[in-house]
Design a protein around this motif. Sequence first.
Motif, short mmCIF file in Angstrom:
data_model
loop_
_atom_site.label_atom_id
_atom_site.label_comp_id
_atom_site.label_asym_id
_atom_site.label_seq_id
_atom_site.Cartn_x
_atom_site.Cartn_y
_atom_site.Cartn_z
N GLU A 1 0.86 -1.18 0.00
CA GLU A 1 0.00 0.00 0.00
C GLU A 1 0.90 1.24 0.00
N THR A 2 0.32 2.39 -0.31
CA THR A 2 1.05 3.65 -0.21
C THR A 2 0.63 4.34 1.08
N ILE A 3 1.62 4.77 1.86
CA ILE A 3 1.34 5.48 3.10
C ILE A 3 1.98 6.85 3.04
N ARG A 4 1.52 7.75 3.92
CA ARG A 4 2.13 9.07 4.04
C ARG A 4 2.54 9.28 5.49
N CYS A 5 3.82 9.28 5.73
CA CYS A 5 4.33 9.51 7.09
C CYS A 5 4.34 11.02 7.35
N ASP A 6 3.89 11.41 8.53
CA ASP A 6 3.77 12.85 8.82
C ASP A 6 5.13 13.54 8.77
N VAL A 7 6.13 12.99 9.47
CA VAL A 7 7.46 13.60 9.49
C VAL A 7 8.49 12.48 9.46
N PRO B 1 16.51 7.21 6.37
CA PRO B 1 15.41 7.59 7.28
C PRO B 1 15.59 6.94 8.66
N LEU B 2 16.11 7.72 9.63
CA LEU B 2 16.41 7.18 10.95
C LEU B 2 15.28 7.38 11.95
N ALA B 3 14.42 8.38 11.74
CA ALA B 3 13.33 8.63 12.69
C ALA B 3 12.05 8.91 11.92
N ILE B 4 10.95 8.31 12.39
CA ILE B 4 9.64 8.48 11.75
C ILE B 4 8.66 8.94 12.81
N ILE B 5 7.91 10.01 12.51
CA ILE B 5 7.01 10.61 13.48
C ILE B 5 5.58 10.61 12.94
N GLU B 6 4.68 10.13 13.75
CA GLU B 6 3.24 10.25 13.46
C GLU B 6 2.69 11.31 14.40
N ASN B 7 2.19 12.39 13.82
CA ASN B 7 1.83 13.57 14.60
C ASN B 7 0.34 13.87 14.45
N LYS B 8 -0.40 13.68 15.54
CA LYS B 8 -1.84 13.94 15.51
C LYS B 8 -2.15 15.35 16.01
N LYS B 9 -3.35 15.81 15.68
CA LYS B 9 -3.79 17.11 16.16
C LYS B 9 -3.94 17.08 17.67
#
Length: 489
Positions: free
Chosen positions: A113-119, A127-135
Amino acid sequence: QRGGDTGKFLLHDIARESFMNINDYESAGQVLKFSEADVAGVVEELEAMRLEGLIDTSKEISHMIMPKIGGKTIEVFADGRRESRSFRYIDFSDGGKNNQFHVTVEYKVTGKETIRCDVVCFVNGIPLAIIENKKSGVDIQKAVAQLARYQNPEHVPKLFTYAQLLVAANGANWLYGTTGTPAKFYANWREKETRDDELRAMIGGIIAQPIETQLYAQILKDLNGYTHGRTQLLMRHISEQDIGAYAMLRPDRLLDIAKNYVFYDGPIKKVARYQQYFAIHKMLQRVEERQNGKRRGGIVWHTQGSGKSLTMVMFIRALIEDPAIENPRVLVVTDRKDLDRQVRDTLRNAGLKKKIIQAQSGQHLLQMIRDKENGVITTLVHKFGSAANAIKKFTDEDPNIFVLVDEAHRSHNRGAKSIAISASEEMKKVIPNASFIAFTGTPLLRDEKSQNTWGDFIDKYTIDDALADKIVLPLIYEGRYVPLYEDAA
């Protein structure tokens, strides 16, 4: 950077440029650079890693990009023959200043699937760090669940084989883990070193106009509809998100965590909790100090459930890698057979560069010390007592011996054969210049006698701290009155 191909994960031009910059080798008295073709091949090899299980592939990549674990070599023609030369993906020297750091938002990647990582945060295009950022106001567990979902085979697990740090945030909260971390083990970070004025200076700093324009255009257009004239908010309260981002993602700290505090415990990838991180830093500082010609030691009081065994493992790994300590020799002392086996197995799973040896007897232990065994030795404390007579015959005055005493509170109070005699006296007879660090999970080592034996406290992580971090549950006691009566009969 990816040529429009969302099936790629690295920033290729940046990676090639960075690898060329931080790598060289010596030949015939000259410092030479690797060829562009060799460097391009390294980038393609890293990109093309086959996914053969999330953790297995993650471990293989970690062993490549983290030099303390494995590293990579490239074959070159030097001094008239083919030879292998070491190659770095990241330069960890000088605070990591020689690397390139990039951040992108709404990062599209495609697997099943295609995903979109926030940061996503990149070091040298990796890519060493992946952030999921909610409101703000959205349950942070939704961000944790999304990170977990992205790692499933049905989405894009390969992206997470490169990542060392995963973060869930929503403004008010900041939780972190690493690849494969179950949701219940995501933890918060409480910073012990950063001051508020440092953070305020960061918040109030002006973002360069081209970057600001790009970020606002992309974020607001994608999420909220583009708003013209939006400017940076400079005066605001410090949030948990600010604290977490500055504490964990500023370049020197991110590299420190990725290199020294992410590791594999058998089939499980783990990242240190904040109390482990700061305790290890304090321990390293403590053993650098000298008192009466030998390295200092002390007590680490971390409450039950805070991961003392893994703290010991990470500290041992840090000792082995510390360039200021020449040929460190480590003894891990416990008072129970099951603990001795547990420590031995944990050390073996951690992938240390030294072999792990379990002492089979007092004589075996003494022989290894006499032979200056370079591995990490685990032993039961009573083995020193059983070799007491032989101990009288020699001493080893090496100042680079480190003795880690586990569960020191329990063994400390056992009368004539206590660890205070067996470990402190007998061990100090044979290794008088060793640095002793005692670990305890209870507050029973507050008396003057204990501190005279082991030294003062290096670090504390109390029950109150663990409760505040929701690592342990509170104990609630309900008092009951039981009426008593005397049966005259």
